[in-house]
Design an enzyme around this catalytic site. Structure first.
Site, mmCIF file in Angstrom:
data_model
loop_
_atom_site.group_PDB
_atom_site.id
_atom_site.type_symbol
_atom_site.label_atom_id
_atom_site.label_comp_id
_atom_site.label_asym_id
_atom_site.label_seq_id
_atom_site.Cartn_x
_atom_site.Cartn_y
_atom_site.Cartn_z
ATOM 1 C CE1 TYR A 152 -3.544 2.718 1.152
ATOM 2 C CE2 TYR A 152 -1.597 3.635 2.232
ATOM 3 C CZ TYR A 152 -2.888 3.786 1.770
ATOM 4 O OH TYR A 152 -3.524 4.989 1.901
ATOM 5 C CD GLU B 74 -6.106 4.705 -0.648
ATOM 6 O OE1 GLU B 74 -5.713 5.121 0.454
ATOM 7 O OE2 GLU B 74 -7.004 3.863 -0.750
#
Ligand code: GDP
Ligand code: MN
Length: 379
Positions: A101, A189
């Site tokens: 991530y 993101e």
């Protein structure tokens, strides 16, 4: 404003991030055609403004064009977290060796963008934060200097051991920051940022939210807005020049000025109620805005009473009163309305309202208490 994954991917690609090709489609036939053109196994992904699509069955792999068409038929039209899927992204399926991530958000506390990375990718970052918070690494970015090389490398070392992958990831992080800045984002993101079996670092998902205040200077970003994917009440509020945020309570609030709207919501809570919304009709004198506001509030089935709280300054109380009367004529109001008006043209407003069968209060506490009571007390 939220972007779809395919739009966010395009912005990342522009900034140089390695992203697989892909195309958007709204029918199963188009999906089949794209898969044929790509000539590889594909992934078909629901384009809705929410995460967790994978878990909900909105992300599916297909080995050939016919299979792609079949999974598209399943995904198109399905509901994910209350949102209907009417577009899918079709991209070449990537083989995955690892998932991590990476994301940048605006951190209000430190008043700067913060880069977060975690080797636990693919799953919701909220889950990682709750279960293994020590697996999330953060660094604040000084916007005067940007994301410095050593910071990017330092963060990339939390993700990978292979120096080649660390270097690639560090570049991706700097490209992500560039895309974040250029888009006027409040969040950008990539989850998952993968490594392929061949060792390449690739972005498989992209999420970008834009700070609405940045849209005026970025018409090309503003043009990406997809109103069909947004809550109808919020679209209508924006078109009518109202600031509106839906909340969970049952006291519909219609207030002029953001500060007074906040104070009104505080007072609703103080008297044991729950506001159904934040709504600022702004500082102008326009009865149409009041009509639009009432339409939005009454469209919410959980609203049990409506509270007007108007402090007349530039906003004239008589205009608001005319708006209330006009709206009540147009909509058949089934919930009680409590009106508090004070300030410019207050006497005229009271006269208009009384002639139409309403009464107006001037005391804020009294009005809020009554609206909470009429809504049935604490929600
Ligand atoms: P989200 O669930 O809404 O965050 O959607 P993602 O795009 O992140 O997809 C969810 C998961 O599907 C990813 O974490 C991957 O595990 C898997 N996935 C997505 N794209 C591909 C792909 O091209 N190949 C493979 N093998 N898996 C994929
Ligand atoms: Mn994802």
């Amino acid at each position: 404003m939220n972007l779809h994954e395919y739009q966010a991917r395009a912005l990342l690609k522009e900034a140089g991030v390695p992203v697989p090709d892909g195309d958007v489609a709204s029918t199963a036939e188009e999906v089949e055609a794209i898969a044929t053109r790509l000539g590889t196994g594909v992934v078909v992904k629901a384009q809705v403004h929410t995460g967790g699509r994978g878990k909900a069955g909105g992300v599916k792999l297909a080995d050939n064009p016919a299979e792609a068409r079949a999974v598209a038929e399943q995904i198109l039209g399905m509901e994910i977290k209350g949102l209907t899927v009417d577009k899918v992204l079709v991209a070449p399926a990537a083989a995955i060796a690892s998932e991590s991530y990476v994301g940048i958000i605006v951190d209000r506390e430190s008043q700067r963008p913060v880069l977060m990375v975690s080797p636990e990718g693919g799953v919701d970052i909220e889950e990682v934060a709750a279960n293994t918070p020590d697996r999330i690494f953060r660094v604040g970015i000084d916007t005067r200097y940007g994301l410095l090389d050593h910071q990017a490398m330092g963060m990339a070392f939390h993700l990978y051991e292979d120096i080649r992958q660390v270097r690639q990831a560090a570049v991706v992080l700097q490209q992500l920051y560039r895309a974040f800045l250029q888009a006027g984002a409040s969040l950008a993101e990539i989850n998952p940022l993968i490594t392929t079996p061949g060792g390449e670092v690739v972005a498989l998902d992209a999420k970008i939210s834009i700070d609405d205040n940045e849209l005026d200077t970025r018409p090309e970003i503003a043009a990406l807005r997809d109103t069909s994917a947004e809550a109808p009440s919020e679209v209508k509020a924006r078109d009518s020049g109202l600031s509106f945020i839906k909340l969970e309570g049952n006291v519909g609030c219609c207030v002029n000025g953001a500060g007074l709207a906040m104070a009104t919501m505080d007072l609703v809570k103080y008297y044991g109620g729950e506001p159904a919304n934040f709504l600022d009709i702004g500082g102008s004198s326009n009865p149409d805005k009041v009509v639009a506001a009432l339409e939005i509030i009454t469209a919410d089935p959980s609203v049990r009473s409506i509270l007007f709280n108007i402090f007349g300054g530039i906003t004239r109380c008589d205009d608001v009163a005319n708006g209330i009367v006009a709206a009540a004529d147009q909509l058949s109001l089934t919930v009680p309305v409590v009106i508090r008006l004070t300030g410019t043209n207050e006497a005229e407003a009271v006269r208009i309202l009384e002639a139409a069968g309403y009464s107006a209060l001037t005391d804020m506490d009294e009005a809020v208490e009554r609206a909470v009571e009429l809504a049935g007390g604490a929600a």
